[in-house]
Enzyme design. Structure first.
Site, PDB file in Angstrom:
ATOM      1  N   TYR A 259      -4.992  13.014 -22.555  1.00 14.33           N
ATOM      2  CA  TYR A 259      -5.978  13.695 -23.461  1.00 14.33           C
ATOM      3  C   TYR A 259      -5.141  12.607 -25.108  1.00 14.33           C
ATOM      4  O   TYR A 259      -4.626  11.916 -24.971  1.00 14.33           O
ATOM      5  CB  TYR A 259      -6.221  14.938 -23.779  1.00 14.33           C
ATOM      6  CG  TYR A 259      -5.297  15.750 -24.865  1.00 14.33           C
ATOM      7  CD1 TYR A 259      -5.523  15.919 -25.555  1.00 14.33           C
ATOM      8  CD2 TYR A 259      -3.800  15.307 -24.430  1.00 14.33           C
ATOM      9  CE1 TYR A 259      -3.760  16.583 -26.731  1.00 14.33           C
ATOM     10  CE2 TYR A 259      -2.406  16.054 -24.954  1.00 14.33           C
ATOM     11  CZ  TYR A 259      -3.042  16.424 -26.724  1.00 14.33           C
ATOM     12  OH  TYR A 259      -2.441  17.277 -27.650  1.00 14.33           O
ATOM     13  N   CYS A 260      -6.393  13.236 -26.083  1.00 11.50           N
ATOM     14  CA  CYS A 260      -6.166  12.171 -26.644  1.00 11.50           C
ATOM     15  C   CYS A 260      -7.449  12.541 -28.025  1.00 11.50           C
ATOM     16  O   CYS A 260      -7.131  14.188 -27.651  1.00 11.50           O
ATOM     17  CB  CYS A 260      -6.734  10.882 -26.525  1.00 11.50           C
ATOM     18  SG  CYS A 260      -8.242  10.338 -25.786  1.00 11.50           S
ATOM     19  N   GLY A 261      -7.517  12.235 -28.559  1.00 10.59           N
ATOM     20  CA  GLY A 261      -8.580  12.720 -29.469  1.00 10.59           C
ATOM     21  C   GLY A 261     -10.314  13.012 -29.526  1.00 10.59           C
ATOM     22  O   GLY A 261     -10.527  13.862 -29.105  1.00 10.59           O
TER      23      GLY A 261
END
Length: 312
Positions: A259-261
């Protein structure tokens, strides 16, 4: 071109096409991409997708036969959360309009300049969407447009529009994760959650996000560690990053959740692990941090501690 040269070129293209006939997702060199794009039979040429968000960049120059599909047309605000993936019916319509086709090879690329440019993320995001809709034959142009130019190949300013494509009847939704799945799985043995953002965002030292930090238990591995410093669209060989990945606990025996932003950085991490490094079990949390911080009336826990490594 002399007849013998034409025949030799045709034989070379035929051999290359045979190698690309096996449906897979991965990388392609500029030379191989050029040979396929120049196939004398238009029906056997790949679908070339320019994913850059800057449409003026497309106007300035792009690969021959490249159809421009701005990556951000595939996302929009949903339930107040910005840049969420669009509903499947809209996504399918956009991909069909771009020419995505179950029976064709797709070559995807962007600019890929040195950091802080992150256009490579638009390419891996579009690859994720194509894969989720069931497309199985996709290559990212390794090195992007800079590598194309460095190889002595000229871009064009001619527009190109693909005819309507045809998507597979069955998609591949398993490549994506929901927030509930992430929360339920992240602390289990043999599972690792990886945050692909820059370290300052992982630690909550940023001005970007509504809430600061990362999902508890996640390890930090910035996506840019997988690309060359002078060209972020050029992927490092797995042999060069294997030790770094393993030091972070990111190993092939684990179930890996990325995941990330907003899910672009995470899409690159997943693409690399799954389709370059050959990790068998890697998925993407599409909602990403911007969704996680908003869910359940902003009550889900967050951490701002130093990076962790995982031994689960």
């Amino acid at each position: 071109m002399k007849p013998t040269s034409f025949v030799a070129a045709l034989v070379g293209i035929t051999t290359l096409l045979a190698g690309m006939a096996q449906a897979e997702i991965g990388l392609i060199t500029p030379a191989d991409a050029k040979a396929l794009i120049e196939n004398p039979d238009p029906a056997k040429r790949p679908i070339v997708l320019d994913t850059r968000g800057g449409y003026k960049d497309y106007f300035r120059g792009h690969l021959p036969t490249a159809h421009h599909i701005n990556f951000d047309t595939l996302r929009g605000t949903d339930h107040a959360v910005p840049v969420q993936y669009l509903p499947e019916d809209i996504t399918k319509a956009l991909l069909v309009r771009a020419g995505a086709d179950k029976d064709r090879l797709h070559i995807v690329y962007a600019t890929g300049e040195a950091l802080p440019n992150d256009e490579i993320l638009s390419a891996t995001m579009v690859v994720h969407v194509l894969e989720k809709e069931g497309i199985k034959n996709i290559r990212i142009l390794d090195g992007g447009l800079p590598a194309w130019k460095a190889a002595g190949f000229k871009p064009t300013q001619e527009y190109f529009g693909n005819p309507a494509g045809k998507l597979p009847e069955k998609g591949n939704p398993e490549v994506a994760l929901t927030a509930d799945e992430v929360i339920a799985k992240k602390d289990k043995k043999g599972v690792i959650l990886v945050d692909a953002r820059p370290i300052n965002e992982y630690l909550g030292q940023d001005e970007v996000w509504l809430r600061k930090g990362h999902i508890p238990g996640a390890v930090s591995f910035h996506w840019a560690r997988l690309t060359e410093k002078d060209n972020t669209h050029k992927f490092k060989p797995f042999s060069e990053v294997k030790a770094d990945l393993e030091a972070a606990g990111i190993t092939k025996d684990k179930e890996i959740m990325c995941y990330c932003g907003t899910s672009r950085e995470g899409s690159l991490l997943r693409f690399y692990l799954k389709h370059v490094a050959g990790y068998p079990n890697v998925r993407l949390y599409e909602g990403a941090w911007k969704e996680y911080v908003w869910l359940k009336d902003k009550s889900l826990p967050a951490e701002t501690e130093a990076p962790k490594t995982a031994a689960k």
